[in-house]
Scaffold this motif. Structure first.
Motif, PDB file in Angstrom:
ATOM      1  N   UNK A  45       0.818  -1.207   0.000  1.00 39.29           N
ATOM      2  CA  UNK A  45       0.000   0.000   0.000  1.00 39.29           C
ATOM      3  C   UNK A  45       0.853   1.259   0.000  1.00 39.29           C
ATOM      4  N   UNK A  46       1.917   1.278   0.829  1.00 36.83           N
ATOM      5  CA  UNK A  46       2.836   2.415   0.829  1.00 36.83           C
ATOM      6  C   UNK A  46       3.496   2.589  -0.533  1.00 36.83           C
ATOM      7  N   UNK A  47       3.872   1.465  -1.130  1.00 39.57           N
ATOM      8  CA  UNK A  47       4.514   1.517  -2.448  1.00 39.57           C
ATOM      9  C   UNK A  47       3.565   2.097  -3.493  1.00 39.57           C
ATOM     10  N   UNK A  48       2.301   1.711  -3.446  1.00 31.52           N
ATOM     11  CA  UNK A  48       1.330   2.231  -4.408  1.00 31.52           C
ATOM     12  C   UNK A  48       1.171   3.746  -4.278  1.00 31.52           C
ATOM     13  N   UNK A  49       1.175   4.239  -3.044  1.00 28.94           N
ATOM     14  CA  UNK A  49       1.050   5.682  -2.830  1.00 28.94           C
ATOM     15  C   UNK A  49       2.243   6.413  -3.427  1.00 28.94           C
ATOM     16  N   UNK A  50       3.437   5.903  -3.159  1.00 29.81           N
ATOM     17  CA  UNK A  50       4.655   6.535  -3.672  1.00 29.81           C
ATOM     18  C   UNK A  50       4.700   6.461  -5.195  1.00 29.81           C
ATOM     19  N   UNK A  51       4.366   5.301  -5.737  1.00 30.75           N
ATOM     20  CA  UNK A  51       4.391   5.124  -7.184  1.00 30.75           C
ATOM     21  C   UNK A  51       3.371   6.039  -7.862  1.00 30.75           C
ATOM     22  N   UNK A  52       2.161   6.103  -7.302  1.00 29.11           N
ATOM     23  CA  UNK A  52       1.123   6.954  -7.883  1.00 29.11           C
ATOM     24  C   UNK A  52       1.561   8.421  -7.877  1.00 29.11           C
ATOM     25  N   UNK A  53       2.160   8.877  -6.773  1.00 30.17           N
ATOM     26  CA  UNK A  53       2.631  10.257  -6.700  1.00 30.17           C
ATOM     27  C   UNK A  53       3.710  10.555  -7.721  1.00 30.17           C
ATOM     28  N   UNK A  54       4.660   9.628  -7.877  1.00 30.16           N
ATOM     29  CA  UNK A  54       5.751   9.838  -8.828  1.00 30.16           C
ATOM     30  C   UNK A  54       5.267   9.796 -10.268  1.00 30.16           C
ATOM     31  N   UNK A  55       4.380   8.855 -10.567  1.00 31.48           N
ATOM     32  CA  UNK A  55       3.869   8.766 -11.934  1.00 31.48           C
ATOM     33  C   UNK A  55       3.068  10.016 -12.285  1.00 31.48           C
ATOM     34  N   UNK A  56       2.179  10.432 -11.393  1.00 39.01           N
ATOM     35  CA  UNK A  56       1.368  11.628 -11.644  1.00 39.01           C
ATOM     36  C   UNK A  56       2.250  12.866 -11.775  1.00 39.01           C
ATOM     37  N   UNK A  57       3.227  13.000 -10.862  1.00 36.53           N
ATOM     38  CA  UNK A  57       4.104  14.163 -10.910  1.00 36.53           C
ATOM     39  C   UNK A  57       4.924  14.221 -12.184  1.00 36.53           C
ATOM     40  N   UNK A  58       5.449  13.080 -12.610  1.00 39.82           N
ATOM     41  CA  UNK A  58       6.281  13.066 -13.813  1.00 39.82           C
ATOM     42  C   UNK A  58       5.461  13.294 -15.074  1.00 39.82           C
ATOM     43  N   UNK A  59       4.300  12.667 -15.157  1.00 42.69           N
ATOM     44  CA  UNK A  59       3.491  12.835 -16.360  1.00 42.69           C
ATOM     45  C   UNK A  59       3.011  14.276 -16.486  1.00 42.69           C
ATOM     46  N   UNK A  60       2.474  14.833 -15.402  1.00 40.52           N
ATOM     47  CA  UNK A  60       1.943  16.199 -15.456  1.00 40.52           C
ATOM     48  C   UNK A  60       3.071  17.229 -15.491  1.00 40.52           C
ATOM     49  N   UNK A  61       3.988  17.133 -14.526  1.00 38.98           N
ATOM     50  CA  UNK A  61       5.046  18.133 -14.420  1.00 38.98           C
ATOM     51  C   UNK A  61       5.981  18.138 -15.612  1.00 38.98           C
ATOM     52  N   UNK A  62       6.404  16.965 -16.057  1.00 37.10           N
ATOM     53  CA  UNK A  62       7.334  16.895 -17.189  1.00 37.10           C
ATOM     54  C   UNK A  62       6.657  17.295 -18.491  1.00 37.10           C
ATOM     55  N   UNK A  63       5.359  17.038 -18.621  1.00 35.36           N
ATOM     56  CA  UNK A  63       4.637  17.478 -19.812  1.00 35.36           C
ATOM     57  C   UNK A  63       4.571  19.002 -19.863  1.00 35.36           C
ATOM     58  N   UNK A  64       4.273  19.619 -18.732  1.00 34.15           N
ATOM     59  CA  UNK A  64       4.233  21.081 -18.684  1.00 34.15           C
ATOM     60  C   UNK A  64       5.608  21.682 -18.964  1.00 34.15           C
ATOM     61  N   UNK A  65       6.645  21.117 -18.321  1.00 31.94           N
ATOM     62  CA  UNK A  65       7.998  21.632 -18.532  1.00 31.94           C
ATOM     63  C   UNK A  65       8.451  21.405 -19.970  1.00 31.94           C
ATOM     64  N   UNK A  66       8.133  20.230 -20.515  1.00 31.48           N
ATOM     65  CA  UNK A  66       8.517  19.955 -21.891  1.00 31.48           C
ATOM     66  C   UNK A  66       7.845  20.884 -22.880  1.00 31.48           C
ATOM     67  N   UNK A  67       6.588  21.213 -22.637  1.00 30.32           N
ATOM     68  CA  UNK A  67       5.882  22.155 -23.514  1.00 30.32           C
ATOM     69  C   UNK A  67       6.513  23.540 -23.430  1.00 30.32           C
ATOM     70  N   UNK A  68       6.899  23.941 -22.225  1.00 28.18           N
ATOM     71  CA  UNK A  68       7.520  25.258 -22.065  1.00 28.18           C
ATOM     72  C   UNK A  68       8.853  25.339 -22.808  1.00 28.18           C
ATOM     73  N   UNK A  69       9.691  24.310 -22.646  1.00 28.50           N
ATOM     74  CA  UNK A  69      11.000  24.323 -23.304  1.00 28.50           C
ATOM     75  C   UNK A  69      10.896  24.063 -24.805  1.00 28.50           C
TER      76      UNK A  69
END
Length: 277
Positions: A74-98
């Motif tokens: 359960x702890x692993x799922x929380x960490x994985x979900x946070x990292x996947x969401x952060x990378x998909x959303x954050x990196x998409x926004x940053x990639x669009x900006x650059x």
């Protein structure tokens, strides 16, 4: 003569493929063999043998009995979900900006992400821990998620993906009156969904398998992730390799299922990136 050369080439290819298969799949097969060996099997015998003489599944039951694997998972799922969401959303926004926007210091910001890739994780481990500690997030799942929330390599992948989007489409949408967010959601993002999928899968695998950072930041075993919790199977004075192997196989099952479900998306995303590149 040509037929003979072709035959030799095919034989060499099969030999190389067999050696690669043994190199990659050999450790997994051996772990599975250890996991199903019973007390009457000598795991230290020379020469070692692959097929157990005392087949048993009790090692898997014993792992569940000794460790709260469901809590760790359960702890692993929380960490994985946070990292996947952060990378998909954050990196998409940053990639669009650059990749698509023009602003001051853009190239300098891009180079910082390039330098972040070159920097080894171990080299910034202490500074990362001190930063998380100053925020009061040590021994917490949030502190575990934050350092991997946006991966520098993922930002570069998204930047290259957005740079491959035809600028004529974006300029046409701009002429039609679309604002920046409309151009982002309706024009740019649909063109890079494959790369976003690849980033999500890579983030999942990297976060799920991470061991070093959880080992540094966590001290409460109730917040352990699966990889860190399985380390408790190794004692100071005695370690049963059968239980360690069984724990490794158990931890491997979720990621194998995940890859089996999303391998098509992964290959399509890689193919899409290759075609656009």
């Amino acid at each position: 003569m040509n037929t003979r050369r072709v035959t030799v080439g095919v034989v060499v290819q099969y030999i190389v493929l067999t050696l690669v298969f043994i190199l990659l799949a050999g450790p997994l097969v051996w772990e599975l063999s250890l996991a199903v060996k019973g007390p009457n099997d000598n795991v230290y015998s020379l020469p070692p043998y692959l097929f157990p003489k005392d087949f048993t599944l009790n090692n898997f039951v014993e792992v569940f009995r000794r460790l709260p694997l469901l809590r760790y998972f359960g702890n692993t799922l929380i960490v994985v979900a946070g990292n996947v969401l952060g990378n998909v959303v954050g990196c998409t926004l940053a990639g669009y900006a650059f990749g698509c926007l023009r602003f001051r210091w853009r190239n300098i910001g891009y180079m910082l992400f390039v330098l972040a890739i070159i920097m080894p994780t171990e080299g910034i481990l202490i500074s990362t821990f001190l930063l998380v500690k100053s925020m009061g997030l040590t021994n917490s799942l949030l502190g575990l998620i934050l350092p991997g929330l946006i991966g520098p390599l993922n930002v570069l992948l998204m930047t290259n993906a957005f740079r491959s989007v035809p600028q004529e489409l974006i300029e046409a949408a701009k002429v039609d009156g679309a604002n920046m967010w409309q151009r982002f959601f309706h024009i740019a993002v649909p063109q890079v969904k494959g790369t976003m999928t690849v980033i999500g899968i890579l983030s999942f695998v990297g976060s799920y398998n991470d061991f070093l950072w959880p080992l540094v930041v966590l001290s409460d075993d109730r917040k352990y992730t699966l990889t860190l919790g399985l380390n408790r199977l190794q004692g100071t004075f005695y370690t049963d390799p059968r239980l360690v192997a069984a724990g490794a196989i158990i931890s491997l099952v979720p990621i194998v299922i995940f890859f089996a479900l999303f391998q098509k998306n992964l290959f399509l995303g890689l193919q899409e990136g290759g075609l656009k590149g």
